[in-house]
Write a protein that holds these residues in place. Structure first.
Motif, short mmCIF file in Angstrom:
data_model
loop_
_atom_site.label_atom_id
_atom_site.label_comp_id
_atom_site.label_asym_id
_atom_site.label_seq_id
_atom_site.Cartn_x
_atom_site.Cartn_y
_atom_site.Cartn_z
N GLU A 73 0.79 -1.23 0.00
CA GLU A 73 0.00 0.00 0.00
C GLU A 73 0.82 1.28 0.00
O GLU A 73 0.28 2.37 -0.21
CB GLU A 73 -0.96 0.02 1.20
CG GLU A 73 -0.32 0.21 2.56
CD GLU A 73 0.28 -1.06 3.15
OE1 GLU A 73 0.80 -1.00 4.29
OE2 GLU A 73 0.23 -2.10 2.48
N LYS A 74 2.17 1.19 0.22
CA LYS A 74 2.96 2.42 0.27
C LYS A 74 4.45 2.12 0.19
O LYS A 74 4.89 0.97 0.29
CB LYS A 74 2.67 3.19 1.56
CG LYS A 74 3.22 2.54 2.82
CD LYS A 74 3.01 3.44 4.04
CE LYS A 74 3.61 2.80 5.29
NZ LYS A 74 3.45 3.67 6.48
N ASN A 99 5.17 7.48 -0.89
CA ASN A 99 4.17 7.26 -1.92
C ASN A 99 3.07 6.37 -1.34
O ASN A 99 3.35 5.23 -0.94
CB ASN A 99 4.78 6.60 -3.15
CG ASN A 99 5.63 7.56 -3.95
OD1 ASN A 99 5.45 8.77 -3.87
ND2 ASN A 99 6.58 7.04 -4.70
N LEU A 101 0.15 4.27 -2.16
CA LEU A 101 -0.48 3.62 -3.31
C LEU A 101 -1.97 3.41 -3.09
O LEU A 101 -2.74 3.35 -4.06
CB LEU A 101 0.20 2.28 -3.57
CG LEU A 101 1.71 2.34 -3.82
CD1 LEU A 101 2.28 0.94 -3.95
CD2 LEU A 101 2.04 3.17 -5.03
N GLN A 104 -3.34 6.92 -3.52
CA GLN A 104 -2.80 7.53 -4.75
C GLN A 104 -2.34 8.97 -4.50
O GLN A 104 -2.61 9.88 -5.29
CB GLN A 104 -3.82 7.47 -5.88
CG GLN A 104 -4.02 6.08 -6.47
CD GLN A 104 -2.76 5.56 -7.16
OE1 GLN A 104 -2.34 6.09 -8.19
NE2 GLN A 104 -2.14 4.53 -6.59
N TYR A 106 1.11 11.44 -2.61
CA TYR A 106 2.48 11.39 -2.13
C TYR A 106 2.75 12.58 -1.22
O TYR A 106 2.05 13.59 -1.24
CB TYR A 106 3.48 11.38 -3.30
CG TYR A 106 3.55 12.64 -4.13
CD1 TYR A 106 4.23 13.77 -3.69
CD2 TYR A 106 2.93 12.69 -5.37
CE1 TYR A 106 4.30 14.93 -4.46
CE2 TYR A 106 2.99 13.83 -6.16
CZ TYR A 106 3.67 14.95 -5.69
OH TYR A 106 3.73 16.09 -6.46
N VAL A 168 6.95 0.51 -7.10
CA VAL A 168 7.65 1.64 -6.49
C VAL A 168 9.14 1.58 -6.83
O VAL A 168 9.61 0.64 -7.46
CB VAL A 168 7.46 1.65 -4.95
CG1 VAL A 168 5.99 1.84 -4.61
CG2 VAL A 168 7.98 0.36 -4.32
N TYR A 174 8.52 5.56 -10.01
CA TYR A 174 7.57 4.52 -9.65
C TYR A 174 6.63 4.30 -10.84
O TYR A 174 6.78 4.93 -11.88
CB TYR A 174 6.76 4.91 -8.40
CG TYR A 174 5.99 6.20 -8.53
CD1 TYR A 174 4.67 6.22 -8.95
CD2 TYR A 174 6.60 7.43 -8.26
CE1 TYR A 174 3.98 7.41 -9.09
CE2 TYR A 174 5.91 8.62 -8.39
CZ TYR A 174 4.60 8.60 -8.81
OH TYR A 174 3.92 9.78 -8.96
#
Length: 246
Positions: A73-74, A99, A101, A104, A106, A168, A174
Motif C-alpha cells: 500500500e505504500k 508514496n 499507493l 494515490q 504522495y 515503487v 515509480y
C-alpha cells in the motif's frame, strides 16, 4: 498430465514467492559523477568547467546510500547509512518521500534550492516505455524501461523486478509493474543500484518529523519552482545541481 502438474506447481511456487516479496527494504548505492554532469552543461564557461574538473573530477564518482521501504500500500524513501568516504553534503539534509499507493497520493519533505519544502499531491508516475532487455540484479531478473524528465533535461533508464510486484522505486521513480532496483540518468551521469534487499517488515520504519516545518506547495507548484530555478541558474551561468538534487 505430468506437464499440467508441473505447470500448476510452478504457478504455486511463483505465487508464493511473490506473496513473500511484497514487503521489505532495499539499500541503494547512489553514485553521482559531477565532472560528467558539468562537462555537459553548455551554459558554463570553459574556465568554470576546468575548475569543476579540477575540484570534482573523480573516475569513481561520489557515493552515498539511500534506502527504500515498501509494502503493497505504500513506500518510504530516505538516506541510508553513509559511506565513510566520498559522501557529499546532501547527506545531512532532509529528504523523505512517501508514496501512498492506496490513496494515490504522495508526501515529500526535502531541502532543495536553499529552502525546506513540504510537497503534497496526487501520484502522477513518469511515462514509461518497457524495452526488450533484461539484466540480473541481486538474483532478480529485471526488465529495462525508459522515460525522461523534460524540466531537468534527463534521460532515465530504469530496471525493475517483476518478481517483486510492488510498483515503487527510489527517488521519484515509480509506476512500473515491479520494484525498481536500478536506474541511471543521461547514460551514467548518475547511477543508482540496489546493493542489498531484505524481505519482511523493516526493523525501523522511516518516519517524518512530528512537525513538518517548511513551505507547503502542490506538485505542480514545486515543478514550476524547479523550472524557474534551473532557468535562473542557466541565465546566471551557474550549475543548478548545487541547489537541486540531480
Amino acid at each position: 498430465m505430468k506437464l499440467i502438474l508441473k505447470t500448476i506447481a510452478l504457478i504455486l511456487i511463483t505465487t508464493g514467492l511473490q506473496a513473500q516479496n511484497i514487503v521489505g527494504e532495499v539499500e541503494y548505492r547512489y553514485k553521482i559523477f559531477y565532472d560528467k554532469i558539468y562537462s555537459s552543461l553548455p551554459h558554463l564557461t570553459q574556465q568554470e568547467r576546468d575548475r569543476i574538473l579540477l575540484t570534482w573530477g573523480n573516475e569513481e564518482g561520489y557515493s552515498t546510500r539511500m534506502k527504500l521501504q515498501f509494502w503493497p500500500e505504500k513506500s518510504l524513501y530516505t538516506y541510508g547509512a553513509p559511506y565513510v568516504v566520498q559522501s557529499y553534503s546532501w547527506q545531512v539534509e532532509d529528504y523523505i518521500i512517501e508514496n501512498n499507493l492506496q490513496d494515490q497520493t504522495y508526501l515529500k519533505f526535502m531541502d532543495q534550492m536553499g529552502k525546506t519544502y513540504v510537497v503534497r499531491d496526487s501520484l502522477n508516475p513518469p511515462k514509461w516505455r518497457v524495452m526488450n532487455e533484461i539484466r540480473d540484479i541481486l538474483g532478480h531478473m529485471c526488465m529495462k524501461a525508459v522515460s525522461e524528465d523534460s524540466i531537468k533535461g534527463q534521460k532515465i533508464t530504469a530496471w525493475f523486478a517483476s518478481d517483486i510486484p510492488v510498483p515503487v522505486g527510489p527517488e521519484e521513480l515509480y509506476g512500473l509493474p515491479g520494484l525498481i532496483l536500478a536506474y541511471d540518468i543521461n547514460d551514467g551521469m548518475l547511477i543508482v543500484e540496489a546493493e542489498k534487499i531484505e524481505f519482511g517488515e523493516p526493523e525501523e520504519i522511516i518516519s517524518f518529523p512530528k512537525k513538518l516545518k517548511g513551505r507547503e506547495v502542490t506538485g505542480s507548484e514545486y515543478q514550476e519552482l524547479v523550472k524557474d530555478f534551473i532557468q535562473t541558474s542557466v541565465e546566471s551561468k551557474r550549475a543548478w545541481m548545487w541547489g537541486l538534487r540531480y
